[in-house]
Design a protein around this motif. Structure first.
Motif, PDB file in Angstrom:
ATOM      1  N   UNK A 391      -5.560  -1.116 -18.206  1.00 50.02           N
ATOM      2  CA  UNK A 391      -6.109  -1.089 -16.581  1.00 50.02           C
ATOM      3  C   UNK A 391      -4.921  -0.744 -16.172  1.00 50.02           C
ATOM      4  N   UNK A 392      -4.989   0.545 -15.268  1.00 51.20           N
ATOM      5  CA  UNK A 392      -3.844   0.876 -14.397  1.00 51.20           C
ATOM      6  C   UNK A 392      -3.564  -0.247 -13.230  1.00 51.20           C
ATOM      7  N   UNK A 393      -2.549  -0.291 -12.749  1.00 47.95           N
ATOM      8  CA  UNK A 393      -2.368  -1.240 -11.796  1.00 47.95           C
ATOM      9  C   UNK A 393      -1.296  -0.874 -10.633  1.00 47.95           C
ATOM     10  N   UNK A 394      -1.265  -1.707  -9.601  1.00 47.78           N
ATOM     11  CA  UNK A 394      -0.454  -1.702  -8.565  1.00 47.78           C
ATOM     12  C   UNK A 394      -0.093  -3.038  -7.991  1.00 47.78           C
ATOM     13  N   UNK A 395       1.067  -3.252  -8.045  1.00 47.49           N
ATOM     14  CA  UNK A 395       1.609  -4.534  -7.298  1.00 47.49           C
ATOM     15  C   UNK A 395       2.849  -4.463  -6.117  1.00 47.49           C
ATOM     16  N   UNK A 396       3.145  -5.583  -5.589  1.00 45.36           N
ATOM     17  CA  UNK A 396       3.965  -5.469  -4.697  1.00 45.36           C
ATOM     18  C   UNK A 396       3.844  -4.337  -3.511  1.00 45.36           C
ATOM     19  N   UNK A 397       2.507  -4.326  -3.205  1.00 44.32           N
ATOM     20  CA  UNK A 397       2.043  -3.457  -2.149  1.00 44.32           C
ATOM     21  C   UNK A 397       2.112  -3.925  -0.801  1.00 44.32           C
ATOM     22  N   UNK A 398       3.352  -3.863   0.023  1.00 49.69           N
ATOM     23  CA  UNK A 398       3.675  -4.391   1.315  1.00 49.69           C
ATOM     24  C   UNK A 398       3.243  -3.424   2.303  1.00 49.69           C
ATOM     25  N   UNK A 399       2.451  -3.854   3.221  1.00 50.82           N
ATOM     26  CA  UNK A 399       1.872  -3.002   4.346  1.00 50.82           C
ATOM     27  C   UNK A 399       2.350  -3.698   5.680  1.00 50.82           C
ATOM     28  N   UNK A 400       2.741  -2.677   6.556  1.00 51.88           N
ATOM     29  CA  UNK A 400       2.717  -3.438   7.903  1.00 51.88           C
ATOM     30  C   UNK A 400       2.188  -2.754   9.110  1.00 51.88           C
ATOM     31  N   UNK A 401       1.806  -3.398  10.300  1.00 52.52           N
ATOM     32  CA  UNK A 401       1.203  -2.484  11.208  1.00 52.52           C
ATOM     33  C   UNK A 401       1.449  -3.151  12.455  1.00 52.52           C
TER      34      UNK A 401
END
Length: 401
Positions: A391-401
């Motif tokens: 399962x391809x994955x993504x972590x530590x996805x930090x967003x700001x607005x």
């Protein structure tokens, strides 16, 4: 490297791995799906001795047309892999994923109504309210780590709703999910054993105390004229946990990352929210998270290539979805693309049973995020961690607005 079987021609051997190849190892700012697009420049079928997690290499089918042929031929290419048996040391089939036709049809027909579009729409209001609650809880912060703060809590909340369990158990299930999908091998084994034990307790409870939920339906159902066994019911529940959480959460992560990096796409969808449904389909095409693996049930010849019984066969959806024979300009992401024949949910008899629910989860997540969160971007000084694998994955996805 595993040994190369004698029936594999040397010219078809390629140094390739979903686990350790370029773009597949955990890396900051990576694009694991895009990294595989280059496979279309090579042979349509090849053997990868390094593409292994259990001592076996795999045949890799590149073209979408060939993947369709493989995945529709369940008699030759079996799903009978026994994932839990290998991981835990005892037999527990994940039903209906690891059951081949014709038996597969009986289980599939039984479960289809539980995940039909009508049933999914009946869950819509509760799932949308859950997304809104999560987003409103972090909106005023001005930033978040999407996977921990939204994607996984939302996916787990939908899972609890489907099982008829109280949302008060969300943190408990999040802990299991974190260990199962991101822990050490020992932690993963411990987590899935915990989930299986819980499903066993739930089966016993619903036999004593029926409710209007998934497990009650399963334990009261009959398959092939007989009652469902406890093992079958537990296997179904465990599959929901394994297949329905990490995949949806990862898809949310890849979708939000794309939008964070493309403010013009955000602006277009904010201006016309009706475009979200097509956008979700295109992002499923561009960033699918699951590859399909089969085992050859018998010796066969595929376009002159000899495949022996027991050989592993891999059909990566992220490669089929970049096939230039199927898609115009396949490496360009077009959020208004129509007639989108992507294979994020696979082909054939084992096409994802939960595809309707997964689609609605993704649409709800994107609609409510765009409605409630102003223009967002990757937080300055950070890059998400991406990786390949089953399962391809993504972590530590930090967003700001």
């Amino acid at each position: 490297m595993s040994a190369i079987p004698v029936h594999v021609p040397p010219e078809l051997v390629r140094d390739f791995s979903y686990f350790t190849g370029p773009g597949m190892c955990p890396m900051r700012g990576g694009d694991p799906q895009g990294a595989l697009a280059g496979l279309h420049d090579g042979p349509p079928v090849f053997y990868a001795p390094n593409n292994t997690y259990d001592g076996y290499g795999t045949w890799v089918f590149v073209r979408a047309e060939d993947q369709r042929r493989v995945l529709q031929d369940a008699e030759t290419f079996s799903s009978h892999r026994r994932i839990f048996e290998k991981a835990l040391g005892y037999d527990l089939p994940t039903i209906p994923l690891e059951i081949d036709p014709p038996e597969h049809g009986a289980y599939r027909s039984l479960l289809n109504p539980l995940l039909s579009p009508r049933r999914v729409m009946a869950m819509e209001a509760a799932n949308r309210a859950r997304a809104i609650e999560l987003i409103e809880g972090l909106r005023d912060k001005g930033h978040c780590e999407v996977m921990e703060d939204f994607a996984f809590p939302f996916a787990v909340g939908v899972f609890l709703e489907f099982l008829g369990l109280p949302q008060s158990r969300r943190q408990e299930f999040l802990g299991w999910a974190d260990k199962q999908f991101h822990g050490t091998p020992e932690e993963r084994g411990e987590a899935i054993r915990t989930v299986i034990a819980f499903m066993g307790e739930l089966v016993e409870l619903r036999r004593r105390e029926p409710a209007d939920d998934f497990m009650t339906f399963v334990v009261q159902a009959q398959v092939n004229g007989r009652p469902m066994t406890d093992k079958e019911a537990i296997g179904m529940g465990a599959l929901l946990f394994v297949a329905g959480l990490d995949t949806v959460a990862a898809a949310i992560g890849f979708d939000f990352r794309y939008l964070a990096e493309h403010s013009e796409a955000q602006a277009r969808l904010r201006a016309d929210p009706s475009g979200v449904t097509l956008a979700v389909e295109e992002l499923l095409r561009a960033f699918p998270t699951v590859l399909m693996t089969r085992i050859a049930a018998r010796d066969t010849e595929y376009d002159g290539i000899v495949i022996k019984a027991g050989d592993r066969v891999s059909c990566p959806s992220m490669v089929a979805n970049r096939d230039p024979a199927e898609f115009t300009d396949p490496n360009r992401i077009d959020l208004s693309r129509e007639d989108n024949r992507h294979v994020a949910f696979a082909y054939g008899p084992h096409r994802c049973l939960g595809s309707h629910l997964a689609r609605r989860e993704l649409v709800i997540a994107m609609e409510e995020w765009l409605r409630l969160i102003p223009t967002f971007r990757i937080r300055e000084g950070t890059e998400p961690l991406t990786y390949g694998g089953h399962v391809f994955g993504i972590e530590d996805l930090q967003l700001e607005w």
